[in-house]
Design a protein around this motif. Structure first.
Motif, PDB file in Angstrom:
ATOM      1  N   SER A 177      -3.200   0.794  10.791  1.00 17.51           N
ATOM      2  CA  SER A 177      -1.787   0.419  10.943  1.00 17.51           C
ATOM      3  C   SER A 177      -1.250   0.936  12.284  1.00 17.51           C
ATOM      4  N   HIS A 226      -4.691  -6.127   5.825  1.00 17.88           N
ATOM      5  CA  HIS A 226      -3.265  -6.140   5.459  1.00 17.88           C
ATOM      6  C   HIS A 226      -2.437  -5.241   6.394  1.00 17.88           C
ATOM      7  N   CYS A 227      -3.069  -4.301   7.074  1.00 20.84           N
ATOM      8  CA  CYS A 227      -2.340  -3.424   8.003  1.00 20.84           C
ATOM      9  C   CYS A 227      -1.815  -4.244   9.191  1.00 20.84           C
ATOM     10  N   CYS A 268       0.831  -1.215   0.000  1.00 22.85           N
ATOM     11  CA  CYS A 268       0.000   0.000   0.000  1.00 22.85           C
ATOM     12  C   CYS A 268       0.864   1.263   0.000  1.00 22.85           C
ATOM     13  N   LEU A 321       1.200  -6.117   7.970  1.00 27.77           N
ATOM     14  CA  LEU A 321       2.389  -5.242   7.954  1.00 27.77           C
ATOM     15  C   LEU A 321       3.015  -5.209   9.357  1.00 27.77           C
ATOM     16  N   CYS A 323      -2.003   4.291   7.925  1.00 24.29           N
ATOM     17  CA  CYS A 323      -3.396   4.616   8.243  1.00 24.29           C
ATOM     18  C   CYS A 323      -3.715   4.341   9.720  1.00 24.29           C
ATOM     19  N   ASP A 365       2.711   2.234   2.641  1.00 24.10           N
ATOM     20  CA  ASP A 365       2.945   2.703   4.018  1.00 24.10           C
ATOM     21  C   ASP A 365       4.093   1.921   4.649  1.00 24.10           C
TER      22      ASP A 365
END
Ligand code: FES
Length: 153
Positions: A82, A122-123, A54, A126, A79, A56
């Motif tokens: 995250s 997905h955050c 993304c 990560l 975000c 980030d």
């Protein structure tokens, strides 16, 4: 009723909060608005930095003694989810053995946060992957700590 909305900022804050509650769990909102373990740890024993698909980036810093994580912190330019994920994953990693910290998965972070919307899952990945990267860094220098002086973060 009108008295409640005398302050336009209060009204805005309340409406933003209501929107957030429709999408995120209380736990996620709490960790997003009051992130734990935010910022750098100087001279960390383990450091990880990953930029996700993304765009980030997340960083995780670890202090380790006798293979036990005694402190963990994070930073991200990402975000809200995250921030919540970095906050949660560092809380989960603190005070556990490296081998346990290594097993913390995206699923574990999602469960601890009370879930994230599908488009934000997905955050949590990560955050879990950045923790693994920081642990990998710790393990790489464990036997030869003097090499860290020559390692660029
Ligand atoms: Fe990039 Fe959440 S959208 S980490």
């Amino acid at each position: 009723m009108a008295e409640e909305f005398d302050d336009p900022f209060k009204e805005l804050e309340q409406s933003v909060m209501e929107d957030m509650k429709r999408v995120y769990s209380e736990k996620t909102i709490d960790h997003f608005l009051k992130p734990r373990n935010l910022g750098e740890i100087p001279a960390p024993d383990g450091f990880g930095r990953i930029t996700g698909p993304c765009g980030d980036t997340m960083e995780i810093y670890l202090k380790v003694r006798d293979d036990k994580v005694i402190n963990a912190s994070f930073w991200t330019d990402g975000c809200g989810p995250s921030i919540a994920s970095g906050s949660m994953v560092t809380e989960m990693a603190k005070r556990v053995n490296i081998s346990e910290a290594q097993r913390i998965s995206q699923h574990d972070v999602l469960t601890a946060l009370g879930g994230l919307p599908e488009e934000s899952e997905h955050c949590a990945l990560l955050a879990a992957n950045t923790l693994k990267e920081a642990i990998k860094d710790y393990l790489a220098f464990k036997k030869e700590p003097w090499k860290r002086a020559y390692h660029r973060q």
